[in-house]
Design a protein around this motif. Structure first.
Motif, PDB file in Angstrom:
ATOM      1  N   ARG A 363       0.814  -1.226   0.000  1.00 45.76           N
ATOM      2  CA  ARG A 363       0.000   0.000   0.000  1.00 45.76           C
ATOM      3  C   ARG A 363       0.843   1.270   0.000  1.00 45.76           C
ATOM      4  NH1 ARG A 363      -2.248   3.423  -1.378  1.00 45.76           N
ATOM      5  NH2 ARG A 363      -4.385   4.160  -1.085  1.00 45.76           N
ATOM      6  N   LEU A 364       1.981   1.234   0.660  1.00 43.51           N
ATOM      7  CA  LEU A 364       2.816   2.433   0.741  1.00 43.51           C
ATOM      8  C   LEU A 364       3.445   2.795  -0.597  1.00 43.51           C
ATOM      9  CD1 LEU A 364       4.020   4.644   2.532  1.00 43.51           C
ATOM     10  CD2 LEU A 364       5.853   3.053   3.158  1.00 43.51           C
ATOM     11  N   LEU A 365       3.612   1.819  -1.469  1.00 45.99           N
ATOM     12  CA  LEU A 365       4.288   2.060  -2.747  1.00 45.99           C
ATOM     13  C   LEU A 365       3.575   3.112  -3.588  1.00 45.99           C
ATOM     14  CD1 LEU A 365       5.119  -1.634  -3.659  1.00 45.99           C
ATOM     15  CD2 LEU A 365       6.753   0.120  -2.936  1.00 45.99           C
ATOM     16  N   ARG A 366       2.277   3.237  -3.415  1.00 45.49           N
ATOM     17  CA  ARG A 366       1.507   4.211  -4.194  1.00 45.49           C
ATOM     18  C   ARG A 366       1.544   5.610  -3.582  1.00 45.49           C
ATOM     19  NH1 ARG A 366      -4.228   1.672  -4.683  1.00 45.49           N
ATOM     20  NH2 ARG A 366      -3.568   0.207  -3.074  1.00 45.49           N
ATOM     21  N   LEU A 367       2.268   5.747  -2.470  1.00 41.49           N
ATOM     22  CA  LEU A 367       2.311   7.030  -1.774  1.00 41.49           C
ATOM     23  C   LEU A 367       3.675   7.698  -1.839  1.00 41.49           C
ATOM     24  CD1 LEU A 367       0.290   6.067   1.445  1.00 41.49           C
ATOM     25  CD2 LEU A 367      -0.552   7.251  -0.593  1.00 41.49           C
ATOM     26  N   TYR A 368       4.750   6.941  -1.514  1.00 41.32           N
ATOM     27  CA  TYR A 368       6.038   7.643  -1.454  1.00 41.32           C
ATOM     28  C   TYR A 368       6.682   7.793  -2.831  1.00 41.32           C
ATOM     29  CZ  TYR A 368       8.265   2.953  -0.611  1.00 41.32           C
ATOM     30  OH  TYR A 368       8.688   1.657  -0.655  1.00 41.32           O
TER      31      TYR A 368
END
Length: 392
Positions: A363-368
């Motif tokens: 999920r974090l990959l789409r944010l940072y």
């Protein structure tokens, strides 16, 4: 067109490096994923082994002790790093990526000499201090300031979600300049940990990626010398940020692809072994359809990440290609992880099962490194800019 980058490691030598990394990841790191998650830390022996293998400086120049791998080779290693807990790569990713590339690409000779060698050895851990509460993917809202004092700089402000902050020896810090002719421009400074006025907040508690440490960082009239300014020029800051973030997006694309491939492998293995009514669930057409979608996402992501890396390396596209790859590959990883949980059924929701962790890590990959929405804006704006330029 941007300046091309020359390879310094031959294909044969790199093949050996990748094979060693692959074996290390799959034989030594994968079996300890639960330990990493439960302790929310990378074991010291794995960190030491990574340093011995040169992983803290694999993308840093050879003249400063790094392996000197270029972005096309970086992508191939990132496929391997993504196959296990993403927290492991996070430990040395900033040294090789957004922090290290600022110094390697834009630092003075003295700055490179002082910092790159200990970074490559793993003796120095660097953090990239850009994100703020009001300045995430878009740095235009940055509130941290650097005021010229006549002898040096005074930095004040706060940063948020800074990777490795509690462990960092150096903060590559972005701030808006005050007190010079370059008023309002964004510059980048090298601020050693322990400098008076610099404090790190409590370790963040996150949805996933346990073992990857992030925290807020505060600057209260932090005094640094004129030699702390990257390249010695204020104007370098924003260009450095945009350059290294674009490169980082290619890397994250490959990292996401490695994670998607792990989700696929876990799905195939489970569906081949799990029985329903005496028949492996993988023999059911609806399950096969989910596996087929995962396989297609992995193959498309690999091709796109490699293509973006080639464009970045030869300088032909460092705008659309990195953002398109980052957008597609990270969204694909999220979809592959979701499908993996679905293939596992109720078991996929259990904490001790790998795909449950993968689902949260993805999920974090789409944010940072810029959210998916920011990547769409970059791509759309660049397409329109190119169209106007071609019609001029």
């Amino acid at each position: 067109m941007s300046t091309p980058v020359e390879e310094t490691v031959s294909a044969d030598d790199f093949a050996q490096i990748r094979a060693q990394v692959r074996e290390f990841i799959r034989e030594e790191v994968v079996p300890r994923e639960r330990e990493i998650a439960d302790s929310d830390a990378i074991p010291d022996d794995l960190r030491s082994k990574a340093a011995t293998m040169g992983l803290f400086g694999y993308a840093l120049p050879q003249e400063f002790g790094g392996l000197g791998l270029v972005i096309t080779q970086d992508v191939e290693l990132a496929f391997e790093f993504g196959y296990t807990a993403l927290a492991f790569r996070s430990l040395f990713g900033t040294n090789n990526g957004i922090a290290g590339q600022v110094i390697a690409g834009f630092g003075t000779a003295e700055q490179k000499k002082q910092w790159l060698e200990p970074m490559a050895e793993g003796a120095c851990l660097a953090s990239f201090a850009l994100t703020e509460p009001e300045a995430g993917s878009d740095p235009s809202g940055m509130r941290t300031t650097a005021t010229w004092t006549g002898e040096g700089w005074s930095i004040s402000g706060g940063k948020r979600f800074i990777t490795n902050a509690p462990l960092a020896d150096l903060f590559v810090t972005f701030a808006r300049v005050k007190g010079t002719e370059a008023e309002g421009k964004i510059a980048v400074f090298l601020v050693p940990a322990g400098t008076k006025g610099l404090t790190v907040g409590p370790k963040d508690r996150k949805m996933g990626q346990e073992g990857a440490t992030t925290a807020d960082v505060y600057f209260d009239d932090v005094q640094v010398g004129a030699d702390a300014l990257i390249s010695g020029e204020v104007e370098t800051g924003f260009r450095a940020a945009m350059t290294v973030l674009a490169r980082g997006r290619v890397h994250i694309s490959a990292l996401a692809t490695g994670l998607a491939e792990r989700a696929l492998d876990e799905s195939v293995r489970y569906s081949a072994q799990n029985l329903q009514g005496g028949v492996p669930t993988g023999d059911r057409q609806l399950v096969q359809a989910m596996l087929a979608e995962q396989q297609s996402l992995v193959m498309a992501s690999k091709a796109l990440a490699r293509d973006a890396a080639r464009h970045y390396l030869d300088g032909s596209d460092r705008r659309i290609a990195p953002s398109a790859a980052k957008l597609f590959c990270t969204e694909a990883a999220g979809r592959a992880a979701d499908l993996a949980v679905q293939v596992h059924g109720g078991s996929g929701y259990m904490r001790e099962v790998a795909v449950e962790r993968i689902y949260r890590d993805a999920r974090l990959l789409r944010l940072y490194e810029g959210t998916s929405e920011i990547q769409k804006l970059i791509i759309g704006r660049e397409l329109m800019r190119r169209e106007r330029a071609s019609g001029a």
